[in-house]
Write an enzyme that holds these catalytic residues in place. Structure first.
Site, PDB file in Angstrom:
ATOM      1  N   SER A 183       0.795  -1.224   0.000  1.00 31.38           N
ATOM      2  CA  SER A 183       0.000   0.000   0.000  1.00 31.38           C
ATOM      3  C   SER A 183       0.832   1.280   0.000  1.00 31.38           C
ATOM      4  CB  SER A 183      -0.959  -0.003   1.182  1.00 31.38           C
ATOM      5  OG  SER A 183      -0.273  -0.251   2.391  1.00 31.38           O
TER       6      SER A 183
ATOM      7  N   HIS B 132      -5.321  -3.284  -2.805  1.00 27.34           N
ATOM      8  CA  HIS B 132      -4.946  -2.344  -3.867  1.00 27.34           C
ATOM      9  C   HIS B 132      -4.855  -2.977  -5.247  1.00 27.34           C
ATOM     10  CE1 HIS B 132      -4.170   0.820  -0.949  1.00 27.34           C
ATOM     11  NE2 HIS B 132      -3.681  -0.149  -0.188  1.00 27.34           N
TER      12      HIS B 132
ATOM     13  N   LYS C 197     -11.865   0.805  -2.066  1.00 28.86           N
ATOM     14  CA  LYS C 197     -10.815   1.401  -2.902  1.00 28.86           C
ATOM     15  C   LYS C 197     -11.275   1.401  -4.357  1.00 28.86           C
ATOM     16  CE  LYS C 197      -7.628   1.056   0.756  1.00 28.86           C
ATOM     17  NZ  LYS C 197      -6.952   0.163   1.680  1.00 28.86           N
TER      18      LYS C 197
HETATM   19  C1  LIG Z   1      -7.050  -0.034   3.133  1.00 29.36           C
HETATM   20  C2  LIG Z   1      -6.441  -1.329   3.467  1.00 29.36           C
HETATM   21  C3  LIG Z   1      -7.041  -2.176   4.397  1.00 29.36           C
HETATM   22  C4  LIG Z   1      -8.223  -1.772   5.204  1.00 29.36           C
HETATM   23  O1  LIG Z   1      -9.390  -1.779   4.461  1.00 29.36           O
HETATM   24  P1  LIG Z   1     -10.607  -0.887   4.950  1.00 29.36           P
HETATM   25  O2  LIG Z   1     -11.778  -1.451   4.242  1.00 29.36           O
HETATM   26  O3  LIG Z   1     -10.287   0.508   4.556  1.00 29.36           O
HETATM   27  O4  LIG Z   1     -10.692  -1.058   6.442  1.00 29.36           O
HETATM   28  C5  LIG Z   1      -6.475  -3.415   4.593  1.00 29.36           C
HETATM   29  N1  LIG Z   1      -5.361  -3.791   3.938  1.00 29.36           N
HETATM   30  C6  LIG Z   1      -4.747  -2.983   3.060  1.00 29.36           C
HETATM   31  C7  LIG Z   1      -3.509  -3.449   2.359  1.00 29.36           C
HETATM   32  C8  LIG Z   1      -5.263  -1.715   2.814  1.00 29.36           C
HETATM   33  O5  LIG Z   1      -4.642  -0.903   1.976  1.00 29.36           O
END
Ligand SMILES: *Cc1c(COP(=O)(O)O)cnc(C)c1O
Length: 392
Positions: free
Chosen positions: A178, A206, A238
């Site tokens: 990330s 991602h 995302k």
């Molecule tokens: C954003 C993210 C999460 C968390 O997801 P949410 O739905 O925002 O709680 C978990 N793992 C990774 C790698 C992320 O980038």
């Protein structure tokens, strides 16, 4: 009163340039963002495909509230499991090529739930040292023996797996990292896990929607079956532009989560309208491959522009394109200078990233235009000149 010396800890945080402040946003997530009352051009959201404010997704959400109302009302195991959730689970199972899927309210909760449901004190978890905070927290919560292997380093992992005498062994990695944007060597990790009688879990927050055929994510990108990659986790907030997350895998895995994942059991179901909106965004993700193609064009434009300007990027082919800056001070200063020019790029500092590797995390969305990328490049060039201590 000294036990709670909050002011001192806050002051220390500030002195280290690590103090965090929230920006106030009005209006929807779009490249042109209203922030603290001013319009700016933002390169920091994870809305990679530009679906968070898509009219069809919005309409599906509105229509679903007429049918389901707003609140989830109860947990999935009481009376919160609606037909909308159920249909989304079935569609995601088909899309990911897995036997079954289970929805969670957030990605953070999905990770906590899965790892602590699968592992206990006689087990071991092996995590890439750059894994997302939610995975690291999940490993600790599980009580399993916790090992962090060097980033994307299969040899280092293998040595650890060989020495382990744990009952269950779970290898856990981000699919796309990330804060770095690079892709984990999943094919090698999968082989390694299988040869050491371990399971592989991938957090594809991602990659899901961005990588692979029709945006099926990193499992498809590396052509990994359910046996190769038994625990696949993805998020919906995302690239999918809505909210929530899911875990995909075998019938036995999903039933285990229904019975034992505490972050699934003891929480209110996500609003059903979110599930309905996500079904529409799933359709757009699949069909509108131009969004991924456009993203690739923007990424290439940015990378070649930076190369011309001598700006150091990290090795990434994904929409996450961090600029390697070094110190937290420098990252903040550059981020502020960009903001003065109406461009928003977040400075990412420790403890989110290791000491000495603060960066400007540039992210692209299919909603950006090539002209907006050019504006970012022009402004970066000025900022690099004005903030001379920045290494270029
Ligand atoms: C954003 C993210 C999460 C968390 O997801 P949410 O739905 O925002 O709680 C978990 N793992 C990774 C790698 C992320 O980038």
């Amino acid at each position: 009163m000294t036990a709670f010396a909050l002011d001192a800890a806050l002051a220390e945080r500030r002195e280290q340039s690590l103090y965090r402040q929230r920006l106030l946003v009005d209006g929807p997530q779009e490249p042109e963002l209203m922030v603290d009352g001013q319009c700016c051009l933002a390169f920091c959201s994870n809305d990679y495909l530009g679906l968070a404010n898509h009219p069809d997704v919005i309409n599906a959400f509105k229509k679903a509230t007429d049918i389901y109302g707003v609140g989830g009302g109860a947990s999935h195991l009481i009376v919160g499991h609606s037909r909308a959730h159920h249909q989304l689970e079935e569609e995601l199972a088909e899309f990911t090529g897995r036997s079954r899927v289970l929805l969670f309210s957030t990605g953070y909760m999905a990770n906590l739930g899965v790892i602590s449901a699968l592992l206990g004190i006689s087990d071991a978890v092996f995590q890439d040292r750059l894994n997302h905070a939610s995975l690291l927290d999940a490993g600790r919560l599980s009580g399993a023996r916790f090992q962090r292997y060097l980033h994307a380093d299969c040899e280092n992992l293998e040595q650890r797996l060989m020495r382990s005498t744990a009952h269950r062994k779970l290898v856990v990695t981000d699919g796309v990292f990330s804060m770095d944007g690079d892709i984990a060597p999943l094919r090698e990790l999968s082989k390694l896990a299988r040869s050491h009688d371990a399971w592989l879990m991938v957090d594809d927050a991602h990659g899901f929607g961005c990588l692979g055929n029709e945006g099926r994510g990193c499992a498809d990108y590396f052509d990994l079956s359910q046996d190769d990659l038994p625990v696949l986790m993805g998020t919906l907030g995302k690239a999918f532009g809505t909210a929530g997350a899911f875990v995909a895998g075998s019938e036995a895995l999903i039933e285990t989560l229904v019975q034992f994942a505490r972050t699934y059991i003891y929480t209110t179901a996500m609003p059903p309208a979110i599930a309905e909106a996500t079904r529409v965004s799933l359709n757009i993700v699949r069909k509108e491959s131009w969004r991924r193609e456009h993203l690739t064009t923007l990424i290439q434009r940015f990378r070649s522009g930076c190369e011309t300007l001598g700006i150091r990027l990290m090795p990434s082919s994904t929409p996450i394109q961090p600029i390697d800056v070094g110190s937290a001070d420098r990252a903040l200063e550059m981020s502020r200078a960009l903001a003065d020019n109406g461009i928003l790029v977040t400075a990412i500092r420790p403890p989110t990233v290791p000491q000495g590797s603060a960066r400007l995390r540039v992210t692209f969305s299919a909603a950006h235009t090539p002209e907006q990328v050019d504006r970012l490049l022009t402004t970066l060039e000025e900022v690099v000149r004005k903030v001379p201590e920045v290494e270029v």
